[in-house]
Design a protein around this motif. Sequence first.
Motif, PDB file in Angstrom:
ATOM      1  N   ASP A  40      -2.416   2.539   2.475  1.00 37.06           N
ATOM      2  CA  ASP A  40      -3.220   1.744   3.257  1.00 37.06           C
ATOM      3  C   ASP A  40      -4.656   1.871   2.602  1.00 37.06           C
ATOM      4  OD1 ASP A  40      -1.111   0.627   4.744  1.00 37.06           O
ATOM      5  OD2 ASP A  40      -1.649   1.846   6.385  1.00 37.06           O
ATOM      6  N   LEU A  41      -4.872   3.255   2.429  1.00 34.41           N
ATOM      7  CA  LEU A  41      -6.263   3.683   1.859  1.00 34.41           C
ATOM      8  C   LEU A  41      -6.475   3.086   0.388  1.00 34.41           C
ATOM      9  CD1 LEU A  41      -6.223   7.587   2.514  1.00 34.41           C
ATOM     10  CD2 LEU A  41      -7.813   5.607   3.589  1.00 34.41           C
ATOM     11  N   LEU A  42      -5.509   2.706  -0.298  1.00 36.95           N
ATOM     12  CA  LEU A  42      -5.503   2.191  -1.587  1.00 36.95           C
ATOM     13  C   LEU A  42      -5.949   0.695  -1.651  1.00 36.95           C
ATOM     14  CD1 LEU A  42      -3.037   3.860  -3.830  1.00 36.95           C
ATOM     15  CD2 LEU A  42      -5.486   4.346  -4.029  1.00 36.95           C
ATOM     16  N   ARG A  43      -5.049   0.112  -0.625  1.00 34.13           N
ATOM     17  CA  ARG A  43      -5.323  -1.253  -0.160  1.00 34.13           C
ATOM     18  C   ARG A  43      -6.776  -1.470   0.058  1.00 34.13           C
ATOM     19  NH1 ARG A  43      -0.053  -0.824   1.912  1.00 34.13           N
ATOM     20  NH2 ARG A  43       1.577  -1.472   0.629  1.00 34.13           N
ATOM     21  N   GLU A  44      -7.103  -0.918   1.152  1.00 32.54           N
ATOM     22  CA  GLU A  44      -8.544  -0.960   1.653  1.00 32.54           C
ATOM     23  C   GLU A  44      -9.539  -0.997   0.440  1.00 32.54           C
ATOM     24  OE1 GLU A  44      -9.438   2.032   4.700  1.00 32.54           O
ATOM     25  OE2 GLU A  44      -7.851   1.579   5.788  1.00 32.54           O
ATOM     26  N   LYS A  45      -9.322  -0.213  -0.395  1.00 31.51           N
ATOM     27  CA  LYS A  45     -10.519   0.077  -1.584  1.00 31.51           C
ATOM     28  C   LYS A  45      -9.994  -1.005  -2.552  1.00 31.51           C
ATOM     29  CE  LYS A  45     -12.576   3.468  -0.100  1.00 31.51           C
ATOM     30  NZ  LYS A  45     -14.153   3.250   0.339  1.00 31.51           N
ATOM     31  N   GLY A  46      -8.998  -1.860  -2.486  1.00 31.36           N
ATOM     32  CA  GLY A  46      -8.724  -2.982  -3.342  1.00 31.36           C
ATOM     33  C   GLY A  46      -8.121  -2.409  -4.765  1.00 31.36           C
ATOM     34  N   ILE A  47      -7.433  -1.198  -4.443  1.00 31.01           N
ATOM     35  CA  ILE A  47      -6.906  -0.434  -5.830  1.00 31.01           C
ATOM     36  C   ILE A  47      -5.299  -0.922  -5.780  1.00 31.01           C
ATOM     37  CG2 ILE A  47      -6.035   1.548  -6.912  1.00 31.01           C
ATOM     38  CD1 ILE A  47      -8.781   2.877  -5.300  1.00 31.01           C
ATOM     39  N   GLU A  48      -4.870  -1.452  -6.869  1.00 29.15           N
ATOM     40  CA  GLU A  48      -3.384  -1.982  -7.116  1.00 29.15           C
ATOM     41  C   GLU A  48      -2.649  -0.922  -7.413  1.00 29.15           C
ATOM     42  OE1 GLU A  48      -3.143  -5.652  -9.485  1.00 29.15           O
ATOM     43  OE2 GLU A  48      -4.530  -6.574  -8.332  1.00 29.15           O
ATOM     44  N   PHE A  49      -1.224  -0.910  -6.972  1.00 30.57           N
ATOM     45  CA  PHE A  49      -0.570   0.274  -7.307  1.00 30.57           C
ATOM     46  C   PHE A  49       1.021  -0.131  -7.391  1.00 30.57           C
ATOM     47  CE2 PHE A  49      -1.315   0.277  -2.687  1.00 30.57           C
ATOM     48  CZ  PHE A  49       0.328   0.226  -2.291  1.00 30.57           C
ATOM     49  N   GLU A  50       1.930   0.669  -8.005  1.00 30.00           N
ATOM     50  CA  GLU A  50       3.114   0.285  -7.968  1.00 30.00           C
ATOM     51  C   GLU A  50       4.000   1.572  -7.109  1.00 30.00           C
ATOM     52  OE1 GLU A  50       6.802  -0.317 -11.362  1.00 30.00           O
ATOM     53  OE2 GLU A  50       4.768  -0.645 -11.865  1.00 30.00           O
ATOM     54  N   LYS A  51       4.805   1.399  -6.291  1.00 24.99           N
ATOM     55  CA  LYS A  51       5.705   2.299  -5.694  1.00 24.99           C
ATOM     56  C   LYS A  51       6.881   2.839  -6.519  1.00 24.99           C
ATOM     57  CE  LYS A  51       6.397   0.231  -1.803  1.00 24.99           C
ATOM     58  NZ  LYS A  51       6.721  -0.092  -0.346  1.00 24.99           N
ATOM     59  N   LYS A  53       7.528   3.743  -9.730  1.00 24.47           N
ATOM     60  CA  LYS A  53       7.880   3.587 -10.660  1.00 24.47           C
ATOM     61  C   LYS A  53       9.017   3.983 -11.323  1.00 24.47           C
ATOM     62  CE  LYS A  53       5.216   2.292 -15.105  1.00 24.47           C
ATOM     63  NZ  LYS A  53       5.398   0.697 -15.132  1.00 24.47           N
ATOM     64  N   PRO A  54       9.804   3.280 -12.095  1.00 30.07           N
ATOM     65  CA  PRO A  54      10.998   3.857 -12.686  1.00 30.07           C
ATOM     66  C   PRO A  54      10.592   4.409 -14.227  1.00 30.07           C
ATOM     67  CG  PRO A  54      10.848   1.536 -12.887  1.00 30.07           C
ATOM     68  CD  PRO A  54       9.817   1.942 -12.190  1.00 30.07           C
ATOM     69  N   ILE A  55       9.831   5.746 -13.974  1.00 28.44           N
ATOM     70  CA  ILE A  55       9.727   6.502 -15.156  1.00 28.44           C
ATOM     71  C   ILE A  55      10.244   7.741 -14.716  1.00 28.44           C
ATOM     72  CG2 ILE A  55       7.851   5.085 -16.180  1.00 28.44           C
ATOM     73  CD1 ILE A  55       5.991   7.272 -15.130  1.00 28.44           C
ATOM     74  N   PRO A  56      10.513   8.740 -15.760  1.00 28.32           N
ATOM     75  CA  PRO A  56      10.915  10.019 -15.456  1.00 28.32           C
ATOM     76  C   PRO A  56       9.882  10.573 -14.475  1.00 28.32           C
ATOM     77  CG  PRO A  56      11.082   9.593 -17.638  1.00 28.32           C
ATOM     78  CD  PRO A  56      10.201   8.724 -17.246  1.00 28.32           C
ATOM     79  N   GLY A  57      10.358  11.402 -13.470  1.00 27.43           N
ATOM     80  CA  GLY A  57       9.736  12.055 -12.224  1.00 27.43           C
ATOM     81  C   GLY A  57       9.326  11.033 -11.221  1.00 27.43           C
ATOM     82  N   GLN A  58       9.583   9.744 -11.504  1.00 29.65           N
ATOM     83  CA  GLN A  58       9.323   8.655 -10.573  1.00 29.65           C
ATOM     84  C   GLN A  58       8.165   8.965  -9.266  1.00 29.65           C
ATOM     85  OE1 GLN A  58      12.347   7.356  -7.202  1.00 29.65           O
ATOM     86  NE2 GLN A  58      12.986   6.206  -8.714  1.00 29.65           N
ATOM     87  N   PRO A  59       6.999   8.765  -9.739  1.00 31.68           N
ATOM     88  CA  PRO A  59       5.852   9.199  -8.869  1.00 31.68           C
ATOM     89  C   PRO A  59       5.810   8.357  -7.877  1.00 31.68           C
ATOM     90  CG  PRO A  59       5.125   7.875 -10.824  1.00 31.68           C
ATOM     91  CD  PRO A  59       6.618   8.283 -11.318  1.00 31.68           C
ATOM     92  N   ASP A  60       5.241   8.819  -6.685  1.00 28.32           N
ATOM     93  CA  ASP A  60       5.106   8.233  -5.381  1.00 28.32           C
ATOM     94  C   ASP A  60       4.502   6.960  -5.585  1.00 28.32           C
ATOM     95  OD1 ASP A  60       6.450  10.155  -4.132  1.00 28.32           O
ATOM     96  OD2 ASP A  60       4.727  11.089  -3.640  1.00 28.32           O
ATOM     97  N   LEU A  61       3.277   6.914  -6.458  1.00 29.89           N
ATOM     98  CA  LEU A  61       2.386   5.763  -6.674  1.00 29.89           C
ATOM     99  C   LEU A  61       2.038   5.701  -8.112  1.00 29.89           C
ATOM    100  CD1 LEU A  61       0.355   5.765  -3.338  1.00 29.89           C
ATOM    101  CD2 LEU A  61       2.262   4.241  -3.767  1.00 29.89           C
ATOM    102  N   CYS A  68      -0.664   8.844 -12.129  1.00 31.03           N
ATOM    103  CA  CYS A  68       0.450   9.078 -11.085  1.00 31.03           C
ATOM    104  C   CYS A  68       0.027   9.601  -9.998  1.00 31.03           C
ATOM    105  CB  CYS A  68       1.578   9.914 -11.800  1.00 31.03           C
ATOM    106  SG  CYS A  68       2.270   8.887 -13.134  1.00 31.03           S
ATOM    107  N   LEU A  69       0.264   9.384  -8.912  1.00 32.35           N
ATOM    108  CA  LEU A  69       0.126   9.894  -7.410  1.00 32.35           C
ATOM    109  C   LEU A  69       1.302  10.557  -6.932  1.00 32.35           C
ATOM    110  CD1 LEU A  69      -2.696   7.326  -6.021  1.00 32.35           C
ATOM    111  CD2 LEU A  69      -3.095   9.292  -7.780  1.00 32.35           C
ATOM    112  N   GLU A  70       1.275  11.848  -6.396  1.00 34.33           N
ATOM    113  CA  GLU A  70       2.226  12.348  -5.476  1.00 34.33           C
ATOM    114  C   GLU A  70       1.778  12.980  -4.372  1.00 34.33           C
ATOM    115  OE1 GLU A  70       5.571  12.509  -6.131  1.00 34.33           O
ATOM    116  OE2 GLU A  70       5.633  12.172  -8.616  1.00 34.33           O
ATOM    117  N   VAL A  71       2.229  12.504  -3.210  1.00 35.10           N
ATOM    118  CA  VAL A  71       1.818  12.968  -2.060  1.00 35.10           C
ATOM    119  C   VAL A  71       3.067  13.870  -1.463  1.00 35.10           C
ATOM    120  CG1 VAL A  71       1.000  12.125   0.401  1.00 35.10           C
ATOM    121  CG2 VAL A  71       0.504  10.609  -1.639  1.00 35.10           C
TER     122      VAL A  71
END
Length: 157
Positions: A40-51, A53-61, A68-71
């Motif tokens: 929601d915070l990223l959307r409010e700032k207009g930042i596009e992201f992928e949930k 992502k199918p790469i090793p480690g599969q980051p949250d965003l 890569c963002l991990e929460v």
Amino acid sequence: IDLKKREVFNQPHMRELRRKQRLQQVFPKKDSKIELIIQDLLREKGIEFEKHKPIPGQPDLFIEPNICLEVDGDYTHANPRPYLRPHKSPKMEPGHKPDEIIHGKPAESIREKDRKITEALIQLDNHVLRFWESELDATPEKCIQKIIKIIKEVRKN
């Protein structure tokens, strides 16, 4: 499994195919509360992201080109520092000791797994930002500013 099927199943190209198929699986299937908050915070700032992502480690965003963002939940990921639990109660919880057992695993092994995931993502030339649940709850604007700063740095280069 009979012997012939086992031989086919264990051939290098079949193992690679199974590895690629596993990368496409999303675990968990549903986003956590804190993942939804940061989305929601990223959307409010207009930042596009992928949930997830199918790469090793599969980051949250994942934010293009390579952020890569991990929460991490304070309890689930064994936050070693004392933290507030605003979702459950407004009291301070102690940090988790290395030998404390969480979901059947020592806290240190949980943190070690997270470190390995971070290292794997960095090896793939990604920038990795990790946020604790309590950090995101207490200072969401500070967290989003860290993200914006790294986006600007990465896109400038």
